[in-house]
Design a protein around this motif. Structure first.
Motif, short mmCIF file in Angstrom:
data_model
loop_
_atom_site.label_atom_id
_atom_site.label_comp_id
_atom_site.label_asym_id
_atom_site.label_seq_id
_atom_site.Cartn_x
_atom_site.Cartn_y
_atom_site.Cartn_z
N ALA A 118 0.81 -1.22 0.00
CA ALA A 118 0.00 0.00 0.00
C ALA A 118 0.84 1.26 0.00
N HIS A 119 2.16 1.14 -0.05
CA HIS A 119 3.06 2.30 -0.01
C HIS A 119 2.88 3.11 1.27
N THR A 120 2.73 2.44 2.39
CA THR A 120 2.63 3.14 3.67
C THR A 120 3.78 2.76 4.61
N GLY A 121 4.83 2.17 4.07
CA GLY A 121 5.95 1.75 4.90
C GLY A 121 6.89 2.86 5.29
N GLY A 122 6.72 4.05 4.70
CA GLY A 122 7.59 5.17 5.02
C GLY A 122 8.89 5.19 4.25
N LEU A 123 9.07 4.27 3.31
CA LEU A 123 10.31 4.20 2.54
C LEU A 123 10.40 5.34 1.51
N ALA A 124 11.62 5.63 1.11
CA ALA A 124 11.86 6.67 0.10
C ALA A 124 11.17 6.31 -1.21
N ALA A 125 10.85 7.34 -1.98
CA ALA A 125 10.20 7.13 -3.27
C ALA A 125 11.15 6.48 -4.27
N GLU A 126 12.42 6.84 -4.20
CA GLU A 126 13.40 6.37 -5.19
C GLU A 126 14.60 5.76 -4.47
N SER A 127 15.41 5.04 -5.23
CA SER A 127 16.69 4.55 -4.71
C SER A 127 17.72 5.69 -4.80
N PRO A 128 18.85 5.56 -4.10
CA PRO A 128 19.86 6.63 -4.16
C PRO A 128 20.35 6.87 -5.58
N ALA A 129 20.85 8.08 -5.81
CA ALA A 129 21.37 8.46 -7.13
C ALA A 129 22.50 7.52 -7.56
N PRO A 130 22.68 7.37 -8.88
CA PRO A 130 21.98 8.05 -9.98
C PRO A 130 20.59 7.45 -10.22
N TRP A 131 19.70 8.26 -10.81
CA TRP A 131 18.31 7.88 -11.02
C TRP A 131 18.22 6.51 -11.69
N TRP A 132 17.51 5.61 -11.04
CA TRP A 132 17.49 4.21 -11.45
C TRP A 132 16.81 3.96 -12.79
N GLU A 133 15.90 4.83 -13.24
CA GLU A 133 15.15 4.56 -14.47
C GLU A 133 15.99 4.80 -15.73
N ARG A 134 17.09 5.56 -15.63
CA ARG A 134 17.90 5.84 -16.82
C ARG A 134 19.33 5.33 -16.67
N THR A 135 19.54 4.44 -15.71
CA THR A 135 20.87 3.88 -15.51
C THR A 135 20.77 2.37 -15.35
N PRO A 136 21.84 1.64 -15.64
CA PRO A 136 21.78 0.17 -15.58
C PRO A 136 21.52 -0.33 -14.17
N GLY A 137 20.74 -1.40 -14.07
CA GLY A 137 20.48 -2.03 -12.79
C GLY A 137 21.73 -2.59 -12.15
N SER A 138 22.76 -2.82 -12.93
CA SER A 138 24.02 -3.34 -12.39
C SER A 138 24.67 -2.37 -11.41
N LEU A 139 24.26 -1.10 -11.43
CA LEU A 139 24.78 -0.13 -10.47
C LEU A 139 24.21 -0.35 -9.08
N ARG A 140 23.16 -1.19 -8.98
CA ARG A 140 22.52 -1.47 -7.69
C ARG A 140 22.42 -2.99 -7.52
N PRO A 141 23.56 -3.65 -7.29
CA PRO A 141 23.55 -5.12 -7.29
C PRO A 141 22.95 -5.76 -6.04
N THR A 142 22.77 -4.98 -4.94
CA THR A 142 22.23 -5.56 -3.72
C THR A 142 21.04 -4.74 -3.23
N LEU A 143 20.24 -5.33 -2.33
CA LEU A 143 19.13 -4.59 -1.76
C LEU A 143 19.62 -3.38 -0.96
N GLY A 144 20.79 -3.50 -0.37
CA GLY A 144 21.37 -2.36 0.32
C GLY A 144 21.63 -1.20 -0.61
N ASP A 145 22.04 -1.49 -1.85
CA ASP A 145 22.24 -0.43 -2.84
C ASP A 145 20.92 0.21 -3.24
#
Length: 470
Positions: A118-145
């Protein structure tokens, strides 16, 4: 020159009145021209089938049809939510479970599964930079990333704050409990049973290219098409109007091979506290589904966007119809407004024909005995036994609480909607078997107002009814 597909008869169009089909085409064509988008495709579905397809394009001789893939962005979240609800229905998790119970070590483990949906967990809208929609997913290989060092923006459970990383966590949850990659599970448990053969994690020919259109000139440039990696459950999928129309029909009607009607009804119910602006706009969020009031019509579904693409899937449960709109530009098209307009056009021009009234094939005399007028204090209500075997409670006059009830195996009834949703209705009988009163969540309903023979809370004045003292 090939005639654009939108000007040719298309499968299902004949099922609508010609004037309705033309009105749909006019709305689609206007949206494509005013939105300055390279192409736009749409479909309308109702009562179990797709009844209209249309397309507009700026390329002469090019005619995208219901088999051409477009990227659908966050509509992917609804697919992920269906997988999570399947796990719940199988008893592998409870929506109230904290994430840590099934997926420990994320750093966001106190958030419940329902709050993520329901998007009520209080988490951030996006992952840390660089913006994930225009960059390769390989830049975020773990859930911590994906989550970053400070994943929370708000207290858990206090407000609706749309979170893409939240659905990454749900995708990881699916993988953990199924022991297989998210996309593999999705294909096996949803796409194949529903026949969605043109829905995939990576584009398959034929597919549209994603474009950015210059805001002040009629020129464009291509957008990058990145694999989102761990963010895939939040927005990776490609699909077609043909497949999404079938998916919309599933969300309306259910399919026991994938998810039943009751679970889908639960997904469609608003579950997130809305912001003030959302309340004003008539918008809310269920479990992986957006809910909005558009001109008095409740529309359910999801929108999606990724660089180069916009998408919307909306349907009206009451009208038993919905629409899909897909386009290949980054911005400039009010995509959900267009989809909502397609639903409105059909609903107003060709409202659904009600099913014939039918007699019950069988009725228990003990249940039939409950039908008729009852009183909660002095308020008159009626209990009806409907053709599908449910009970309906509603006021005899004026406005008051109404609800439908389904039968339980023990002779009680469970409320399905409104104030009495989840509450238990029970007929209390006297020693001789006759009905004394109804008990509904501690409310006592009697055959006469304040019946002295029933256990009315607080008792009834022994002197009974009387006129105003003079």
């Amino acid at each position: 020159m090939t005639t654009p597909i939108s000007d040719q008869p298309s499968p299902g169009t004949a099922q609508l009145l010609p004037a309705t089909g033309r009105a749909l085409l006019q709305r689609l064509a206007t949206a494509q021209k005013e939105g300055r988008t390279p192409s736009m495709v749409a479909a309308v579905f109702r009562e179990g089938e797709t009844v209209w397809h249309g397309a507009r394009t700026s390329v002469s001789g090019h005619a995208p049809d219901e088999q051409v893939q477009y990227r659908i962005g966050s509509i992917t979240k609804t697919f992920t939510a269906v997988l999570v609800m399947r796990l719940r229905d199988e008893g592998l998790l409870d929506l109230g479970d904290p994430l840590d119970k099934h997926l420990p070590g994320t750093g966001a483990g106190n958030v419940t599964i329902a709050e993520l949906l329901a998007h009520t967990g209080g988490l951030a809208a996006e992952s840390p930079a660089p913006w994930w929609e225009r960059t390769p997913g390989s830049l975020r290989p773990t859930l911590g990333d994906v989550l970053g060092e400070a994943p929370f923006r708000h207290p858990t459970g206090r407000r609706h704050h749309y979170s893409n990383p939240g659905f990454t966590l749900l995708g990881a949850l699916v993988e953990q409990l199924r022991g297989a990659p998210w996309e593999e599970v999705l294909r096996r448990e949803v796409l194949e049973p529903l026949g969605l053969h043109r829905t995939s994690g990576r584009p398959q020919h034929p597919h549209a290219g994603g474009w950015a259109v210059h805001p002040w000139a009629d020129v464009m440039l291509p957008e990058p098409l990145e694999d989102l990696g761990l963010m895939a459950p939040a927005g990776q999928l490609w699909s077609t109007t043909g497949d999404l129309a079938r998916f919309g029909l599933f969300l309306l009607e259910g399919d026991d091979r994938v998810l039943g009607v009751e679970s889908l009804r639960e997904m469609r119910a608003p579950s997130a506290p809305a912001e003030t602006a959302d309340v004003t706009a008539g918008a809310a969020y269920g479990l992986g589904l957006q809910v909005q009031d558009r001109d008095g019509r409740v529309l359910v579904g999801h929108s999606g966007s990724l660089p180069g693409f916009l998408a919307s899937l909306l349907f009206s449960v009451e009208d038993r119809l919905g629409a899909v709109v897909l386009t290949n530009c980054t911005s400039g098209v009010p995509i959900s407004e267009v989809a909502g307009d397609l639903v409105r056009i059909v609903a107003e021009a060709e409202p659904p024909i009600p099913e014939p009234w039918r007699l019950l094939s069988d009725v228990d005399p003990a249940v039939l005995e409950l039908a008729g007028p009852w009183y909660w204090g002095t308020q008159a209500v009626a209990l009806r036994l409907t053709g599908d075997g449910a009970l309906e409670l509603g006021p005899l006059t004026g406005r008051a609480r109404s609800a439908r009830f389904r039968a339980n195996d023990d002779g009680t009834w469970t409320g399905l909607n409104g104030y009495y949703a989840g509450e238990i209705l029970r007929a209390v009988r006297r020693p001789d078997g006759s009905v004394s009163h109804l008990d509904l969540g501690s409310f006592v309903f009697t055959r006469e107002p304040y019946d002295k023979e029933a256990p009315v809370p607080g008792g009834v004045d022994p002197q009974g009814w009387r006129p105003l003292p003079m």
